[in-house]
Design an enzyme around this catalytic site. Structure first.
Site, PDB file in Angstrom:
ATOM      1  N   GLN A  78      12.646   4.441  10.432  1.00 45.79           N
ATOM      2  CA  GLN A  78      11.458   4.141  10.886  1.00 45.79           C
ATOM      3  C   GLN A  78      11.272   2.583  11.148  1.00 45.79           C
ATOM      4  OE1 GLN A  78       9.244   6.183   8.099  1.00 45.79           O
ATOM      5  NE2 GLN A  78       7.806   4.489   8.249  1.00 45.79           N
ATOM      6  N   CYS A  95       5.913   7.185  10.227  1.00 46.25           N
ATOM      7  CA  CYS A  95       6.629   8.364   9.242  1.00 46.25           C
ATOM      8  C   CYS A  95       6.183   9.735  10.008  1.00 46.25           C
ATOM      9  CB  CYS A  95       6.417   8.238   8.085  1.00 46.25           C
ATOM     10  SG  CYS A  95       4.508   8.171   7.588  1.00 46.25           S
ATOM     11  N   HIS A 110       2.366  10.308   3.264  1.00 54.90           N
ATOM     12  CA  HIS A 110       3.923  10.013   4.151  1.00 54.90           C
ATOM     13  C   HIS A 110       4.261  11.406   4.851  1.00 54.90           C
ATOM     14  CE1 HIS A 110       7.557   8.622   5.026  1.00 54.90           C
ATOM     15  NE2 HIS A 110       8.411   9.112   4.001  1.00 54.90           N
TER      16      HIS A 110
HETATM   17  C1  LIG Z   1      -0.144   3.171   7.584  1.00 56.22           C
HETATM   18  C2  LIG Z   1       0.801   4.697   7.842  1.00 56.22           C
HETATM   19  C3  LIG Z   1       1.530   5.040   6.802  1.00 56.22           C
HETATM   20  C4  LIG Z   1       2.365   6.148   7.159  1.00 56.22           C
HETATM   21  C5  LIG Z   1       3.532   6.091   6.587  1.00 56.22           C
HETATM   22  C6  LIG Z   1       4.211   4.822   6.069  1.00 56.22           C
HETATM   23  S1  LIG Z   1       5.812   4.912   5.440  1.00 56.22           S
HETATM   24  O1  LIG Z   1       6.448   3.576   5.720  1.00 56.22           O
HETATM   25  O2  LIG Z   1       6.628   6.262   5.543  1.00 56.22           O
HETATM   26  C7  LIG Z   1       5.206   4.716   3.744  1.00 56.22           C
HETATM   27  C8  LIG Z   1       4.673   5.798   3.144  1.00 56.22           C
HETATM   28  C9  LIG Z   1       4.256   5.862   1.667  1.00 56.22           C
HETATM   29  C10 LIG Z   1       4.683   5.119   0.913  1.00 56.22           C
HETATM   30  C11 LIG Z   1       5.580   3.747   1.634  1.00 56.22           C
HETATM   31  C12 LIG Z   1       5.747   3.813   2.885  1.00 56.22           C
HETATM   32  N1  LIG Z   1       1.463   7.573   6.861  1.00 56.22           N
HETATM   33  C13 LIG Z   1       1.168   8.174   7.676  1.00 56.22           C
HETATM   34  O3  LIG Z   1       1.086   7.972   8.856  1.00 56.22           O
HETATM   35  C14 LIG Z   1       0.334   9.319   7.224  1.00 56.22           C
HETATM   36  C15 LIG Z   1       1.410  10.532   7.533  1.00 56.22           C
HETATM   37  C16 LIG Z   1       0.760  12.035   7.051  1.00 56.22           C
HETATM   38  C17 LIG Z   1      -0.161  12.012   6.261  1.00 56.22           C
HETATM   39  C18 LIG Z   1      -0.516  13.354   5.713  1.00 56.22           C
HETATM   40  C19 LIG Z   1       0.140  14.615   6.337  1.00 56.22           C
HETATM   41  C20 LIG Z   1       1.143  14.459   7.155  1.00 56.22           C
HETATM   42  C21 LIG Z   1       1.604  12.786   7.538  1.00 56.22           C
HETATM   43  N2  LIG Z   1      -1.061   9.499   7.743  1.00 56.22           N
HETATM   44  C22 LIG Z   1      -2.152   8.936   7.353  1.00 56.22           C
HETATM   45  O4  LIG Z   1      -1.739   8.613   6.039  1.00 56.22           O
HETATM   46  N3  LIG Z   1      -2.988   9.292   7.806  1.00 56.22           N
HETATM   47  C23 LIG Z   1      -3.185   9.439   9.252  1.00 56.22           C
HETATM   48  C24 LIG Z   1      -3.676   8.182  10.049  1.00 56.22           C
HETATM   49  C25 LIG Z   1      -5.134   7.831   9.206  1.00 56.22           C
HETATM   50  N4  LIG Z   1      -5.886   6.352   9.890  1.00 56.22           N
HETATM   51  C26 LIG Z   1      -6.763   6.848  10.637  1.00 56.22           C
HETATM   52  C27 LIG Z   1      -7.679   5.617  10.963  1.00 56.22           C
HETATM   53  O5  LIG Z   1      -6.527   4.673  11.870  1.00 56.22           O
HETATM   54  C28 LIG Z   1      -5.473   4.401  11.034  1.00 56.22           C
HETATM   55  C29 LIG Z   1      -4.655   5.505  10.540  1.00 56.22           C
HETATM   56  C30 LIG Z   1      -4.908   7.450   7.916  1.00 56.22           C
HETATM   57  C31 LIG Z   1      -4.245   8.747   7.229  1.00 56.22           C
END
Ligand SMILES: CCC[C@@H](/C=C/S(=O)(=O)c1ccccc1)NC(=O)[C@H](Cc1ccccc1)NC(=O)N1CCC(N2CCOCC2)CC1
Length: 220
Positions: free
Chosen positions: A19, A25, A161
């Site tokens: 990614q 993710c 994540h």
């Molecule tokens: C900033 C986004 C981070 C991203 C993944 C990043 S990542 O790089 O994979 C990573 C994750 C953990 C540690 C280190 C790196 N996480 C997500 O998108 C996760 C994925 C997920 C969560 C729960 C169930 C299924 C999938 N989603 C989430 O965490 N969320 C959905 C979007 C929401 N916000 C709404 C308001 O506008 C901003 C976004 C915040 C909660």
């Protein structure tokens, strides 16, 4: 229920992707699940476009995060998902240029799975790889093996994540007369991370919230 199962042996899982510096993710978790559902239904494994979701899925937030549940719905409304080849990944929030006529796969609904891990394993064997949410904090230091962090280091209430369960198994330690049940999970941090891009996490006690947000798209 078989002692072990791995969908990578059945040609329904694409190679590990990366990614990059984008919080997409959720899009990789979504495409991974749909790639599997489509392959199982149509005997055709197609790598699908995460970038279309990053650019066009307005129910989510591109590189700032999203949820597979929203993405399944957005794909339905966008008229389908193009392939990785047609709409390649660049890891930045961009302008949507989806063409529904070019869509390779379609979605018509989704399901939320039960939180019981035995039922999740039964669903996996019957239906294919599963999109899940997980608290990924300990994964930043993961180099291999079956991760089973203490609960206070990996709260199920802080799922951050999206990844993809592709199988499960048990690791036996004869000298300790112990067996360790685990999930095999596909990550989207490149093939050099973890176990060739995958990780194994303890199966059976809801560690890191692996069981709380398990979903799948339904494909026609
Ligand atoms: C900033 C986004 C981070 C991203 C993944 C990043 S990542 O790089 O994979 C990573 C994750 C953990 C540690 C280190 C790196 N996480 C997500 O998108 C996760 C994925 C997920 C969560 C729960 C169930 C299924 C999938 N989603 C989430 O965490 N969320 C959905 C979007 C929401 N916000 C709404 C308001 O506008 C901003 C976004 C915040 C909660």
């Amino acid at each position: 229920l078989p002692d072990a199962y791995d969908w990578r042996h059945y040609n329904v899982v694409t190679p590990v992707k990366n990614q990059g510096m984008c919080g997409s993710c959720w899009a990789f978790s979504t495409t991974g699940n749909i790639e599997g559902q489509w392959a199982l239904k149509h005997s055709e494994l197609i790598s699908l476009s995460e970038q279309e979701l990053v650019d066009c899925d307005k129910e989510d937030h591109g590189c700032e995060g999203g949820l597979p549940e929203n993405a399944y719905d957005a794909i339905e409304k966008l008229g389908g998902l193009e392939s990785e080849e047609q709409y390649p990944y660049d890891g930045h929030d961009g302008t949507c240029h989806v063409e529904a006529a070019k869509a390779k796969v379609h979605v018509n609904g989704s399901v939320e799975l039960p939180t019981d891990e035995t039922q999740i394993a039964q669903w996996l064997v019957k239906n294919g790889p599963i999109s899940i949410g997980i608290n990924a904090n300990p994964l930043q230091f993961y180099t291999g093996g079956v991760t089973h962090p203490l609960r206070f280091l990996c709260s199920p209430n802080n799922i951050n994540h999206g990844v993809l369960i592709v199988g499960y198994g048990t690791h036996s330690y004869p000298i300790f007369n112990k067996t360790i049940p685990f999930w095999v999970v596909k990550n989207s941090w490149g093939v050099d991370w973890g176990e060739q891009g995958y990780f194994r996490v303890y199966r059976g006690d809801g560690t890191c919230g692996v069981n709380l947000m398990a979903t799948s798209a339904i494909v026609p």
